[in-house]
Design a protein around this motif. Structure first.
Motif, PDB file in Angstrom:
ATOM      1  N   GLU A  14       0.859  -1.180   0.000  1.00 34.14           N
ATOM      2  CA  GLU A  14       0.000   0.000   0.000  1.00 34.14           C
ATOM      3  C   GLU A  14       0.891   1.225   0.000  1.00 34.14           C
ATOM      4  OE1 GLU A  14      -3.109   0.528   2.802  1.00 34.14           O
ATOM      5  OE2 GLU A  14      -4.100  -1.335   2.237  1.00 34.14           O
ATOM      6  N   ILE A  15       0.639   2.121  -0.948  1.00 36.92           N
ATOM      7  CA  ILE A  15       1.406   3.357  -1.037  1.00 36.92           C
ATOM      8  C   ILE A  15       0.432   4.527  -1.031  1.00 36.92           C
ATOM      9  CG2 ILE A  15       3.436   2.409  -2.189  1.00 36.92           C
ATOM     10  CD1 ILE A  15       2.240   3.231  -4.854  1.00 36.92           C
ATOM     11  N   SER A  16       0.914   5.680  -0.596  1.00 38.89           N
ATOM     12  CA  SER A  16       0.042   6.853  -0.554  1.00 38.89           C
ATOM     13  C   SER A  16       0.788   8.077  -1.055  1.00 38.89           C
ATOM     14  CB  SER A  16      -0.477   7.083   0.863  1.00 38.89           C
ATOM     15  OG  SER A  16       0.600   7.273   1.741  1.00 38.89           O
ATOM     16  N   GLY A  17       0.016   9.037  -1.539  1.00 39.63           N
ATOM     17  CA  GLY A  17       0.572  10.278  -2.042  1.00 39.63           C
ATOM     18  C   GLY A  17      -0.378  11.428  -1.776  1.00 39.63           C
ATOM     19  N   SER A  22      -3.330  18.262  -8.183  1.00 40.94           N
ATOM     20  CA  SER A  22      -4.253  17.412  -8.942  1.00 40.94           C
ATOM     21  C   SER A  22      -4.163  15.961  -8.488  1.00 40.94           C
ATOM     22  CB  SER A  22      -3.931  17.490 -10.436  1.00 40.94           C
ATOM     23  OG  SER A  22      -2.664  16.924 -10.685  1.00 40.94           O
ATOM     24  N   LYS A  23      -5.113  15.158  -8.953  1.00 43.03           N
ATOM     25  CA  LYS A  23      -5.114  13.729  -8.659  1.00 43.03           C
ATOM     26  C   LYS A  23      -3.932  13.045  -9.316  1.00 43.03           C
ATOM     27  CE  LYS A  23     -10.077  13.665  -8.226  1.00 43.03           C
ATOM     28  NZ  LYS A  23     -11.340  13.363  -8.868  1.00 43.03           N
ATOM     29  N   GLU A  24      -3.616  13.476 -10.521  1.00 38.01           N
ATOM     30  CA  GLU A  24      -2.495  12.891 -11.255  1.00 38.01           C
ATOM     31  C   GLU A  24      -1.187  13.056 -10.491  1.00 38.01           C
ATOM     32  OE1 GLU A  24      -0.055  13.875 -15.308  1.00 38.01           O
ATOM     33  OE2 GLU A  24      -2.229  14.013 -15.401  1.00 38.01           O
ATOM     34  N   GLU A  25      -0.961  14.232  -9.937  1.00 40.52           N
ATOM     35  CA  GLU A  25       0.265  14.474  -9.183  1.00 40.52           C
ATOM     36  C   GLU A  25       0.299  13.663  -7.886  1.00 40.52           C
ATOM     37  OE1 GLU A  25       2.173  18.212  -6.957  1.00 40.52           O
ATOM     38  OE2 GLU A  25       1.936  18.485  -9.126  1.00 40.52           O
ATOM     39  N   ALA A  26      -0.849  13.466  -7.257  1.00 40.16           N
ATOM     40  CA  ALA A  26      -0.919  12.646  -6.041  1.00 40.16           C
ATOM     41  C   ALA A  26      -0.567  11.193  -6.353  1.00 40.16           C
ATOM     42  CB  ALA A  26      -2.299  12.741  -5.413  1.00 40.16           C
ATOM     43  N   GLN A  32       6.245   7.270  -6.700  1.00 41.86           N
ATOM     44  CA  GLN A  32       7.635   7.580  -6.368  1.00 41.86           C
ATOM     45  C   GLN A  32       8.046   6.898  -5.068  1.00 41.86           C
ATOM     46  OE1 GLN A  32       7.818  11.844  -6.343  1.00 41.86           O
ATOM     47  NE2 GLN A  32       7.893  12.000  -8.559  1.00 41.86           N
ATOM     48  N   ASN A  33       7.081   6.613  -4.199  1.00 38.32           N
ATOM     49  CA  ASN A  33       7.356   5.946  -2.928  1.00 38.32           C
ATOM     50  C   ASN A  33       7.369   4.429  -3.047  1.00 38.32           C
ATOM     51  OD1 ASN A  33       7.311   8.512  -1.772  1.00 38.32           O
ATOM     52  ND2 ASN A  33       5.153   8.373  -1.265  1.00 38.32           N
ATOM     53  N   LEU A  34       7.041   3.891  -4.205  1.00 38.38           N
ATOM     54  CA  LEU A  34       6.897   2.453  -4.380  1.00 38.38           C
ATOM     55  C   LEU A  34       8.196   1.700  -4.113  1.00 38.38           C
ATOM     56  CD1 LEU A  34       5.056   0.107  -5.200  1.00 38.38           C
ATOM     57  CD2 LEU A  34       5.677   0.553  -7.565  1.00 38.38           C
ATOM     58  N   ARG A  35       9.281   2.128  -4.698  1.00 41.01           N
ATOM     59  CA  ARG A  35      10.568   1.436  -4.543  1.00 41.01           C
ATOM     60  C   ARG A  35      11.007   1.396  -3.076  1.00 41.01           C
ATOM     61  NH1 ARG A  35      14.819  -0.011  -7.909  1.00 41.01           N
ATOM     62  NH2 ARG A  35      13.779   0.958  -9.668  1.00 41.01           N
ATOM     63  N   SER A  36      10.842   2.509  -2.371  1.00 41.00           N
ATOM     64  CA  SER A  36      11.271   2.540  -0.976  1.00 41.00           C
ATOM     65  C   SER A  36      10.390   1.664  -0.089  1.00 41.00           C
ATOM     66  CB  SER A  36      11.302   3.973  -0.455  1.00 41.00           C
ATOM     67  OG  SER A  36      10.023   4.546  -0.483  1.00 41.00           O
ATOM     68  N   GLU A  37       9.091   1.566  -0.399  1.00 40.94           N
ATOM     69  CA  GLU A  37       8.194   0.698   0.372  1.00 40.94           C
ATOM     70  C   GLU A  37       8.580  -0.769   0.210  1.00 40.94           C
ATOM     71  OE1 GLU A  37       5.563   0.953   2.561  1.00 40.94           O
ATOM     72  OE2 GLU A  37       6.188   3.039   2.682  1.00 40.94           O
ATOM     73  N   ILE A  38       8.906  -1.175  -1.011  1.00 40.66           N
ATOM     74  CA  ILE A  38       9.318  -2.563  -1.248  1.00 40.66           C
ATOM     75  C   ILE A  38      10.649  -2.833  -0.559  1.00 40.66           C
ATOM     76  CG2 ILE A  38      10.034  -4.221  -3.004  1.00 40.66           C
ATOM     77  CD1 ILE A  38       7.996  -2.930  -4.860  1.00 40.66           C
ATOM     78  N   GLU A  78      -7.300  22.598  -4.571  1.00 43.36           N
ATOM     79  CA  GLU A  78      -7.738  21.253  -4.254  1.00 43.36           C
ATOM     80  C   GLU A  78      -6.588  20.500  -3.597  1.00 43.36           C
ATOM     81  OE1 GLU A  78      -9.922  17.610  -6.578  1.00 43.36           O
ATOM     82  OE2 GLU A  78      -8.545  18.869  -7.698  1.00 43.36           O
ATOM     83  N   LYS A  79      -6.861  19.842  -2.480  1.00 40.82           N
ATOM     84  CA  LYS A  79      -5.876  18.992  -1.827  1.00 40.82           C
ATOM     85  C   LYS A  79      -6.348  17.554  -1.988  1.00 40.82           C
ATOM     86  CE  LYS A  79      -3.269  18.267   2.347  1.00 40.82           C
ATOM     87  NZ  LYS A  79      -2.925  18.755   3.683  1.00 40.82           N
ATOM     88  N   VAL A  80      -5.482  16.714  -2.559  1.00 42.44           N
ATOM     89  CA  VAL A  80      -5.849  15.338  -2.877  1.00 42.44           C
ATOM     90  C   VAL A  80      -4.939  14.381  -2.108  1.00 42.44           C
ATOM     91  CG1 VAL A  80      -6.108  13.651  -4.729  1.00 42.44           C
ATOM     92  CG2 VAL A  80      -6.536  16.055  -5.183  1.00 42.44           C
ATOM     93  N   LYS A  81      -5.552  13.389  -1.450  1.00 41.62           N
ATOM     94  CA  LYS A  81      -4.827  12.307  -0.786  1.00 41.62           C
ATOM     95  C   LYS A  81      -5.302  11.002  -1.407  1.00 41.62           C
ATOM     96  CE  LYS A  81      -4.742  14.636   3.666  1.00 41.62           C
ATOM     97  NZ  LYS A  81      -5.182  14.585   5.068  1.00 41.62           N
ATOM     98  N   VAL A  82      -4.352  10.164  -1.817  1.00 43.83           N
ATOM     99  CA  VAL A  82      -4.708   8.898  -2.449  1.00 43.83           C
ATOM    100  C   VAL A  82      -3.905   7.769  -1.807  1.00 43.83           C
ATOM    101  CG1 VAL A  82      -3.023   9.102  -4.321  1.00 43.83           C
ATOM    102  CG2 VAL A  82      -5.056   7.757  -4.675  1.00 43.83           C
TER     103      VAL A  82
END
Length: 96
Positions: A14-17, A22-26, A32-38, A78-82
């Motif tokens: 599970e990763i979050s941004g 925008s949603k795209e940037e989130a 970008q956090n995927l590699r560090s989470e693994i 707009e503030k987006v959390k995903v």
């Protein structure tokens, strides 16, 4: 012939941004956090990654009005959390 220390693995993380644009940037921030989470979960050096499946676990979007000097030039922001659940196939180098 030398031993191959490269192993093929699959993991779901599970990763979050978060983004103020925008949603795209989130989503880009989350990936970008995927590699560090693994790397945190599996203590190895990742050589190759390929996302196989992606699902949105949580998406929060909050709109607010921003003003200059609290009065002038109002604009919508707009503030987006995903939060995403990503299944990744990766090849890792086992170094001890």
């Amino acid at each position: 012939m030398e031993k191959n220390d490269l192993t093929h693995k699959t993991m779901t993380v599970e990763i979050s941004g978060v983004s103020n644009k925008s949603k795209e940037e989130a989503i880009n921030t989350a990936f970008q956090n995927l590699r560090s989470e693994i790397a945190k979960k599996d203590n190895c050096l990742i050589v190759y990654m390929k996302p196989v499946a992606v699902s949105v676990k949580e998406l929060e979007s909050e709109e607010y009005t921003e003003r200059f000097l609290f009065l002038f030039m109002p604009r919508k922001r707009e503030k987006v959390k995903v939060t995403l659940a990503v299944t990744v196939e990766y090849e890792a180098l086992e170094i001890e």
